[in-house]
Each structure stands twice: as structure tokens, then as C-alpha cells.
Design a protein around this motif. Structure first.
Motif, PDB file in Angstrom:
ATOM      1  N   VAL A 118      39.781  19.449  19.554  1.00 45.41           N
ATOM      2  CA  VAL A 118      40.764  18.439  19.958  1.00 45.41           C
ATOM      3  C   VAL A 118      41.270  17.741  18.710  1.00 45.41           C
ATOM      4  O   VAL A 118      40.487  17.352  17.838  1.00 45.41           O
ATOM      5  CB  VAL A 118      40.134  17.400  20.911  1.00 45.41           C
ATOM      6  N   ARG A 119      42.575  17.581  18.621  1.00 47.79           N
ATOM      7  CA  ARG A 119      43.190  16.780  17.553  1.00 47.79           C
ATOM      8  C   ARG A 119      44.003  15.664  18.209  1.00 47.79           C
ATOM      9  O   ARG A 119      44.771  15.919  19.151  1.00 47.79           O
ATOM     10  CB  ARG A 119      44.098  17.639  16.671  1.00 47.79           C
ATOM     11  N   LEU A 120      43.845  14.447  17.716  1.00 44.40           N
ATOM     12  CA  LEU A 120      44.524  13.297  18.285  1.00 44.40           C
ATOM     13  C   LEU A 120      45.773  12.948  17.492  1.00 44.40           C
ATOM     14  O   LEU A 120      45.784  13.030  16.264  1.00 44.40           O
ATOM     15  CB  LEU A 120      43.584  12.092  18.323  1.00 44.40           C
ATOM     16  N   GLN A 121      46.790  12.564  18.209  1.00 44.12           N
ATOM     17  CA  GLN A 121      48.044  12.147  17.595  1.00 44.12           C
ATOM     18  C   GLN A 121      47.778  11.006  16.617  1.00 44.12           C
ATOM     19  O   GLN A 121      47.127  10.028  16.948  1.00 44.12           O
ATOM     20  CB  GLN A 121      49.008  11.685  18.690  1.00 44.12           C
ATOM     21  N   GLY A 122      48.260  11.148  15.395  1.00 49.05           N
ATOM     22  CA  GLY A 122      48.086  10.097  14.399  1.00 49.05           C
ATOM     23  C   GLY A 122      46.781  10.170  13.642  1.00 49.05           C
ATOM     24  O   GLY A 122      46.524   9.357  12.757  1.00 49.05           O
ATOM     25  N   GLY A 123      45.923  11.161  13.971  1.00 45.58           N
ATOM     26  CA  GLY A 123      44.671  11.310  13.229  1.00 45.58           C
ATOM     27  C   GLY A 123      43.455  10.941  14.050  1.00 45.58           C
ATOM     28  O   GLY A 123      43.540  10.302  15.099  1.00 45.58           O
ATOM     29  N   ASP A 124      42.295  11.372  13.576  1.00 42.40           N
ATOM     30  CA  ASP A 124      41.045  11.138  14.280  1.00 42.40           C
ATOM     31  C   ASP A 124      39.907  11.152  13.266  1.00 42.40           C
ATOM     32  O   ASP A 124      40.146  11.217  12.057  1.00 42.40           O
ATOM     33  CB  ASP A 124      40.850  12.177  15.381  1.00 42.40           C
ATOM     34  N   CYS A 125      38.679  11.117  13.764  1.00 41.63           N
ATOM     35  CA  CYS A 125      37.548  10.893  12.861  1.00 41.63           C
ATOM     36  C   CYS A 125      37.036  12.148  12.160  1.00 41.63           C
ATOM     37  O   CYS A 125      36.149  12.044  11.311  1.00 41.63           O
ATOM     38  CB  CYS A 125      36.413  10.209  13.617  1.00 41.63           C
ATOM     39  N   SER A 126      37.548  13.318  12.504  1.00 42.77           N
ATOM     40  CA  SER A 126      37.170  14.505  11.740  1.00 42.77           C
ATOM     41  C   SER A 126      38.380  15.126  11.053  1.00 42.77           C
ATOM     42  O   SER A 126      38.348  16.284  10.657  1.00 42.77           O
ATOM     43  CB  SER A 126      36.471  15.538  12.638  1.00 42.77           C
ATOM     44  N   THR A 127      39.443  14.328  10.891  1.00 42.99           N
ATOM     45  CA  THR A 127      40.662  14.801  10.245  1.00 42.99           C
ATOM     46  C   THR A 127      40.858  14.162   8.879  1.00 42.99           C
ATOM     47  O   THR A 127      41.126  14.852   7.892  1.00 42.99           O
ATOM     48  CB  THR A 127      41.909  14.477  11.112  1.00 42.99           C
ATOM     49  N   ASP A 128      40.752  12.847   8.804  1.00 40.13           N
ATOM     50  CA  ASP A 128      41.220  12.124   7.626  1.00 40.13           C
ATOM     51  C   ASP A 128      40.163  11.946   6.542  1.00 40.13           C
ATOM     52  O   ASP A 128      38.997  11.685   6.836  1.00 40.13           O
ATOM     53  CB  ASP A 128      41.739  10.742   8.032  1.00 40.13           C
TER      54      ASP A 128
END
Length: 467
Positions: free
Chosen positions: A450-460
Motif C-alpha cells: 500500500v502506498r498513501l497519497q502524499g507519502g507514508d512511513c515506509s516511503t520517505d
């Protein structure tokens, strides 16, 4: 023109500032066809609780090929673009980079101009990936200051011709550039990786080579402790291996690595799927001190006894269900670590304020090999909590239920219809399943990252400390 020269407002210098951003309204979820009878897809899910279509699929983008096996995917750009080392200050978090870990094909999906109706921008065929990198089975995608880093699970050919590793892609043209490693050292297996950008190091983990996972788990290899059990540490700028920590051969499959988000904190966590001596899962804390990396087991999750008659063939001889830690994720404030126990159907929340001493703070049950706990709305839930994603503000934890098509069939022979659920997080810890939120992707799809719009905790990745 001026708009293109502004920094993307979803990029944040520090984790604290990211937590203050606007909540997500949509999520992108990877769907895979377990039998490859249809193309994999990306589902656009409404996660806005004020919306009339909350918890439903707004759109599905089907791919043009079959047999890709979508697993992990990521954004083309994130907060790492704010690094002083970056030459890409005006990048936008716009494209989803989606590898097929069975086909070695990579899709570039454009979420603009309408985020609810993404389109395919480019397809990078496996021949190009293998020719330019010597790697296959692309897996984890992270955006760094210089471009896109993609880990792989296999070498060339059948995946055993040379060790897997990391390769780089240009974050604007999406050209495959080549292998990242200059000095590989003893690293032979790969899985996940992440880094501390200002401290200039990377950590990577191990699963197994393609023959060890593509046709299901190989019981002989598991009992013979031939899956991965090491952490590798790297000099990020020099692209050089500097240290290996062996967790012990019985600690099979060291998977997700989650460094602290605040770059002043030089520690992180890794989840181990199973201990072959007792079937328990474990969480390990790694840290750097005195110029050296260290790691120790800081939490264990025991197996749960079960009658052999209700166990799948793979587990009948054990008389128990292992937790099977398949994913971990760390909240943006580095306070809570979430641990997905895909085998027992439990999602655990640990308070890791003291990273050397995780304390269980919350737990929910849904699915599971034996217990089959339903969703709060009464709907059945196949599989168990698997890929986990946390909102930037830490108030919501989303998860899906498919691990990998061939493994799904071994552990859950009755099938795993694709589902996505969500937990609300208490202000002082504790988690509770949201009774209104359950996305049904149908029996023809498994659901994964799952990827969340605007970023998430395993993206940035963040370049500046939280004030």
C-alpha cells in the motif's frame, strides 16, 4: 512554469513536519493475480472517512501483461530530494515505480493529472534490466537524493547467475543506469534495504534466491537453515560493503529493515520470519556505536499450539502455527513498531521509545491459519495481516493479506481473497480495527503493498532532525 519550480509540498525536511501534513485521501494498492490468469493491477482506494465511498475501490489500473507478480513498489521522489546533496530540488512525487518480481518488468505509473485515475507512462522490459544490471527480480524501491534505488532478489538468467543487489535508475528519465555496488564484499543474498542519509550508511537484509521462493517455500532449505539470516551494512556514498552481522543460521529470513526516521537516531529494526529451533518470530534492534554496527534480539513472538488436523500439510508435523513475521513498519515519530504476524493472524504494536526494550502496547486479531478471526463487520478475512503501512500522522495503520502467490497456497490452501483493512491508533498507544473500513478486491486478486497519497512511513527518507 512557476508551479514546476516549486518544491513539492509533500516533501518535508523532518519527520515531525511530515506528521503535521494533511491526512491522506487515497491509497494505491498492488493487486496480483495468484494464478497469472489475468494482469496484475493497481487499485485506487478511498481512505477519506468523510467520503461517501470510504473504503471502496475508486479505480483499477490493469497492466498490459500477465505474470508480473506485483509485490513492493514506491514513489519516484520523496523528502530525500531536500537533501543538500540532491540535484533534483524540483522533482514531484508523481510516479509510482512498480516492479514485477516474477517477470522482472518495471512499470512507471503516472498519478497526474488525476490522482484517482493513474495511467501507465512507461514499461521497462526485463531484458533491459538484466542487460544493464546483471540482476533480475526487482523488489524494493527507494527514492534517494541522486535517483531511484531498486533492490533485486536474483542474478541473471534463472536468478542464480551471480548474486542479487541494488541498481540505480534515473528519477526523471527512468533510464536504468546500472549496479549500485562498487565493493560488494561477502553479500550473496538480498531482500530489503534502507539508509540514514546524513550519516551516509545503508543496511540490507536477506531472503533467498528465486529457486527458494518462486515455486513456494522449500521446506528442506528452511529446515537446513539455507535462507538468509544476515544484515549487511554499507558506506552509502562509496557504495562499499563495510560490515556483516550474522543473526544465527536458525533465524531464517531476515526481511524488512526499518531505520529510525529521525536521522540523529542511529538505530533501526529488522523482523525475522521464523526461528527453526522453536518456530518463534523475532524482532532485532541494530545500532551504530563507536564506528561499528551491533544487533541483538529484543522481542520474540511464540508459536501457537494447534491440532494437526486443522493445519496445512506444510505445518502438520509441527503441531503449532508460527507467527510468520512478514512485515514490520515504524511510525514517523519512531515511537511505535508494528509487526504483522501473517501466520497467527495478529497485528502487534510495540512501544519502541526505548529501542533496546520494545514493549507490547496493542494487538488485534484478524484471519490466521487456524483461528480465521473475522473482520469486526462480520466479513471473513483470509490470510492474515501482511504488508503494513502507517499514515504520516501515526493515527491509522493499513494492511493487506497476501504474502506471495505460491506461499499463500501453501499456508492458506483454501485461498486468500484480496482484502485491505485498517486500525485506528490510540493517542497513547493501543490499536482497534476500524469497523467501517474493509476493502474487498475479490477472489481473483491477492493484495500486497500500500502506498498513501502524499507519502507514508515506509516511503520517505529525511535529511534534517525534528526540532
Amino acid at each position: 512554469m512557476l508551479e514546476s519550480l516549486r518544491t513539492d509540498p509533500t516533501f518535508h525536511p523532518s519527520p515531525k513536519l511530515a506528521m503535521e501534513a494533511e491526512p491522506e485521501h487515497i491509497a494505491y494498492t498492488a493487486l496480483l493475480s495468484p494464478d497469472a490468469s489475468r494482469p496484475d493491477a493497481i487499485a485506487v482506494v478511498d481512505v477519506d472517512p468523510a467520503s461517501a465511498s470510504y473504503g471502496s475501490v475508486l479505480y483499477r489500473l490493469d497492466m498490459p501483461n500477465k505474470g508480473d507478480e506485483f509485490h513492493h513498489f514506491g514513489w519516484n521522489a520523496c523528502s530525500s530530494a531536500l537533501s543538500p546533496m540532491s540535484g533534483h530540488a524540483f522533482l514531484k512525487r508523481r510516479y509510482l515505480i512498480i516492479p514485477g518480481i516474477r517477470s522482472s518488468r518495471i512499470y512507471v505509473v503516472d498519478t497526474q493529472p488525476d490522482p484517482k485515475k493513474p495511467t501507465i507512462s512507461r514499461v521497462i522490459e526485463p531484458e533491459e534490466v538484466i542487460r544493464k544490471t546483471g540482476y533480475s527480480r526487482p523488489h524494493t524501491v527507494h527514492c534517494g537524493p541522486e535517483g531511484l534505488y531498486i533492490s533485486t532478489l536474483g542474478g541473471a538468467g534463472d536468478g542464480t547467475q551471480g548474486p542479487p543487489g541494488v541498481f540505480l535508475m534515473d528519477c526523471e528519465s527512468f533510464e536504468v543506469l546500472g549496479q549500485w555496488e562498487i565493493e560488494r564484499g561477502p553479500q550473496k543474498l538480498h531482500y530489503d534495504f534502507w539508509w540514514n542519509l546524513p550519516r551516509d550508511y545503508m543496511v540490507s537484509s536477506e531472503w533467498g534466491l528465486p529457486p527458494q521462493f518462486e515455486n513456494g517455500i522449500v521446506a528442506e532449505d528452511l529446515l537446513g537453515n539455507r535462507y538468509g539470516h544476515q544484515l549487511h551494512f554499507w558506506d552509502l556514498r562509496a557504495r562499499r560493503h563495510v560490515q556483516t552481522i550474522d543473526l544465527g543460521a536458525n533465524h531464517q529470513m531476515a526481511l524488512e529493515v526499518r531505520p529510525a526516521h529521525d536521522p540523529t537516531r542511529e538505530y533501526g529494526f529488522v523482523g525475522v520470519v521464523v526461528d527453526t529451533t522453536n518456530l518463534e518470530g523475532s524482532i532485532w534492534t541494530w545500532w551504530r556505536e563507536g564506528g561499528q554496527f551491533h544487533a541483538k534480539k529484543t522481542a520474540v513472538i511464540p508459536p501457537e499450539p494447534a491440532d494437526a488436523s486443522v493445519l496445512p500439510p506444510l505445518l502438520k508435523g509441527f503441531g503449532a502455527v508460527p507467527p510468520l513475521i512478514s512485515d514490520i513498519d515504524l511510525s514517523m515519530d519512531d515511537r511505535f513498531l508494528y509487526v504483522a504476524c501473517w501466520g497467527t493472524g495478529e497485528l502487534r504494536q510495540y512501544d519502541v521509545t526505548d529501542p533496546q526494550n520494545p514493549k507490547l502496547a496493542g494487538s488485534v486479531r484478524i484471519g490466521g491459519i487456524v483461528k480465521h478471526a473475522p473482520h469486526p463487520n462480520g466479513t471473513s478475512f483470509g490470510g492474515g495481516p501482511q504488508m503494513t503501512e502507517i499514515s504520516r500522522d501515526g493515527k491509522r495503520v493499513y494492511f493487506t493479506n497476501s504474502l506471495y502467490s505460491r506461499w499463500d497456497a501453501q499456508f492458506y490452501p483454501d485461498g486468500i481473497p484480496g482484502r485491505m483493512a485498517m486500525c485506528n491508533v490510540g493517542a497513547d498507544g493501543g490499536i482497534e480495527l476500524d469497523g467501517r473500513f474493509l476493502v474487498d478486491f475479490g477472489a481473483d486478486y491477492g493484495s500486497h503493498q500500500v502506498r498513501l497519497q502524499g507519502g507514508d512511513c515506509s516511503t520517505d527518507s529525511f535529511c534534517y532532525p525534528s526540532a
